[in-house]
Design an enzyme around this catalytic site. Structure first.
Site, PDB file in Angstrom:
ATOM      1  N   PHE A  12       2.464  18.950  16.456  1.00  0.00           N
ATOM      2  CA  PHE A  12       2.889  19.016  15.053  1.00  0.00           C
ATOM      3  C   PHE A  12       1.755  19.497  14.131  1.00  0.00           C
ATOM      4  CE2 PHE A  12       2.974  15.813  11.359  1.00  0.00           C
ATOM      5  CZ  PHE A  12       3.529  16.714  10.464  1.00  0.00           C
ATOM      6  N   THR A 133      -7.545   8.978  13.498  1.00  0.00           N
ATOM      7  CA  THR A 133      -6.494   8.323  12.725  1.00  0.00           C
ATOM      8  C   THR A 133      -7.004   7.108  11.954  1.00  0.00           C
ATOM      9  OG1 THR A 133      -4.456   7.052  12.988  1.00  0.00           O
ATOM     10  CG2 THR A 133      -5.925   7.061  14.858  1.00  0.00           C
ATOM     11  N   GLU A 135      -5.490   4.450  12.035  1.00  0.00           N
ATOM     12  CA  GLU A 135      -5.062   3.268  12.804  1.00  0.00           C
ATOM     13  C   GLU A 135      -6.233   2.588  13.506  1.00  0.00           C
ATOM     14  OE1 GLU A 135      -1.487   3.360  14.972  1.00  0.00           O
ATOM     15  OE2 GLU A 135      -0.514   4.727  13.586  1.00  0.00           O
ATOM     16  N   TYR A 159      -2.539   2.989  21.576  1.00  0.00           N
ATOM     17  CA  TYR A 159      -2.837   4.301  20.975  1.00  0.00           C
ATOM     18  C   TYR A 159      -4.091   4.209  20.102  1.00  0.00           C
ATOM     19  CZ  TYR A 159      -2.726   7.919  17.348  1.00  0.00           C
ATOM     20  OH  TYR A 159      -3.084   8.911  16.466  1.00  0.00           O
ATOM     21  N   LYS A 163      -7.774   6.019  20.557  1.00  0.00           N
ATOM     22  CA  LYS A 163      -8.378   6.914  19.559  1.00  0.00           C
ATOM     23  C   LYS A 163      -9.741   6.348  19.127  1.00  0.00           C
ATOM     24  CE  LYS A 163      -6.917  10.175  17.878  1.00  0.00           C
ATOM     25  NZ  LYS A 163      -6.961  11.615  18.262  1.00  0.00           N
ATOM     26  N   GLY A 306       2.943  -5.999  17.612  1.00  0.00           N
ATOM     27  CA  GLY A 306       1.625  -5.699  17.017  1.00  0.00           C
ATOM     28  C   GLY A 306       1.718  -4.717  15.865  1.00  0.00           C
ATOM     29  N   HIS A 307       2.859  -4.681  15.193  1.00  0.00           N
ATOM     30  CA  HIS A 307       3.111  -3.682  14.137  1.00  0.00           C
ATOM     31  C   HIS A 307       2.124  -3.852  12.972  1.00  0.00           C
ATOM     32  CE1 HIS A 307       6.642  -1.594  11.798  1.00  0.00           C
ATOM     33  NE2 HIS A 307       5.498  -0.919  11.731  1.00  0.00           N
TER      34      HIS A 307
END
Ligand code: NAD
Ligand code: DAU
Length: 370
Positions: A12, A133, A135, A159, A163, A306-307
């Site tokens: 993307f 990121t 995150e 993820y 990273k 884990g949001h």
């Protein structure tokens, strides 16, 4: 003039970056490497590949031999490293691929670049941009200050952890070997060519098909939405003007919770259908085709484990050091994005066939409505 390697250039952000780079720096020679995973699509690059404006290589960044050969052939002096496994939900279901590409792949690429630049004596004018990121910084409480470049690393998903590991490797190569690398950490991107497993395209396409709009949990999670065109502009500026060894945060300054985002998507689609009756014939299953709001499709489903509750970026350093500032407001950017998905049904119908459907069954099959 530089010879530039863009990894993950069929993803993307990668596709958008290739076009932005071509426009901003037409004299640079561009090589794209991409493993062509499920997330990749080269349709937007086909013309550039055909007229040799870019050189495209289908390959894996973990393939050290291939990377070495490419450095020998093309003498890259710029690397923009975007190749990654990038979807948090997939990292929860199958983390290994994330460690393979985001950690080992980053290591292989980094080391090959260092070796090549040392051997050819161009290390003083070469640059490696590692695209990461927000995150990695974890989750913010509602009233906490936005993430700055000195926020501690607290990744919460496989993820984000992969990273973070990639970021640490890059940092260690700067300190240990004098690698001319920079890191950017950005917030949630949206815009053309985003894979329909991510929130905004998923909700647009589900609404057009009259399928439920699955908001995880109560939908109060906040993301800082960054238009991909603003992100690409910032990346090109940072690789040229940023200071080696530094990190730059890139954010959209558009904090919204998921409920607000999904409602805005619904309202934008409703208005588009009201203004253009031809859309009802093209998307007859969309509630807006019969004058009903797409909001009726909203459903709340089992939350992501884990949001992270909130991400927000403080982009002061980017603005003061590089002079770069994001300019696309969220309402404008979202309207353009909805228009793009309305106009490019050919693109997303192609992408959502086959393997995509397997993923949808895996990720949403076990979620119950709450
Ligand atoms: P994407 O998943 O759309 O694209 C990633 C691309 O990398 C795909 O084309 C894929 O085929 C390729 N790839 C995967 N493994 C590979 C490998 N081993 N070798 C070569 N190519 C491989 O991701 P995106 O959204 O375009 O994100 C690009 C980068 O930006 C990633 O590093 C991601 O972590 C980072 N990022 C993305 C966002 C976002 O909101 N999309 C936000 C912050 C950071
Ligand atoms: O913050 C940057 C990150 O943004 C990038 O590093 C990642 O590569 C990118 O995928 C993105 O991660 P998110 O997890 O924030 O994006 P996603 O689009 O998957 O989800 C956005 C929010 O929407 C998140 O709070 C989860 C929620 N969501 C998502 C999906 C797919 C839903 O409520 N329902 C859904 O079906």
């Amino acid at each position: 003039m530089h010879s530039v390697l863009i990894t993950g250039g069929a993803g993307f952000i990668g596709q958008n970056l290739v076009h932005a780079w071509r426009t901003a720096r037409p004299d640079d020679r561009l090589t794209v490497i991409d493993a062509m995973t499920y997330a990749a699509n080269v349709r937007s690059l086909e013309l550039l590949i055909a007229d040799r404006s870019i050189h495209f290589v289908r390959g894996d960044i973990r393939d050290a031999e291939l990377i070495r050969r490419l450095f020998d052939e093309h003498r890259f002096t710029r690397v923009a490293h975007l190749a990654a496994e990038s979807h948090v939900d997939r990292s929860i279901v199958d983390p290994e691929a994330f460690l393979q590409t985001n950690v080992l792949g980053t290591f292989t690429l980094l080391h090959a670049a260092l070796d090549a630049w040392r051997a050819s004596g161009v290390i003083d004018r070469a640059r490696f941009l590692h695209v990461s990121t927000d995150e990695v910084y974890g989750s913010l409480e509602p009233n906490y200050s936005a993430f700055s470049e000195s926020s501690p690393y607290r990744p919460n998903s496989p993820y984000a952890a992969s990273k973070a590991a990639g970021d640490h490797l890059v940092r260690s190569y700067v300190s240990t070997y004098g690698m001319p690398a920079l890191i950017t950490n950005c917030s949630n991107n949206y815009g053309p060519y985003q894979h329909p497993e991510k929130l905004i395209p998923l909700m647009i396409i589900h609404a057009l098909k009259g399928k439920p709009l699955p908001i995880y949990g109560d939908g109060s999670n906040v993301r800082d939405w960054l238009h991909v065109s603003d992100h690409c502009e910032a990346l090109i500026s940072v690789i040229e003007q940023g200071r080696i060894g530094e990190t730059y945060n890139i954010g959209g300054g558009n904090e919204r919770n998921n409920r607000e985002v999904v409602r805005l998507i619904c309202d934008t689609i409703d208005r588009a259908f009201a203004a253009d009756r031809a859309l009802a014939a093209r998307f007859p299953s969309c509630p807006a085709a019969s004058g009903t709001s797409c909001r009726t499709l909203i459903s709340h489903v089992t939350d992501r484990p884990g949001h992270d509750h909130r991400y927000a970026i403080d982009a002061t350093k980017l603005k003061t050091e590089i002079g770069n500032q994001c300019s696309v407001g969220f309402e404008t950017g979202l309207l353009q994005t909805v228009r793009w998905y309305l106009d490019r049904e050919d693109w997303w119908r192609d992408v959502i066939s086959g393997a995509y459907q397997v993923w949808i069954d895996k990720n949403y099959g076990f979620r119950i409505e709450i």
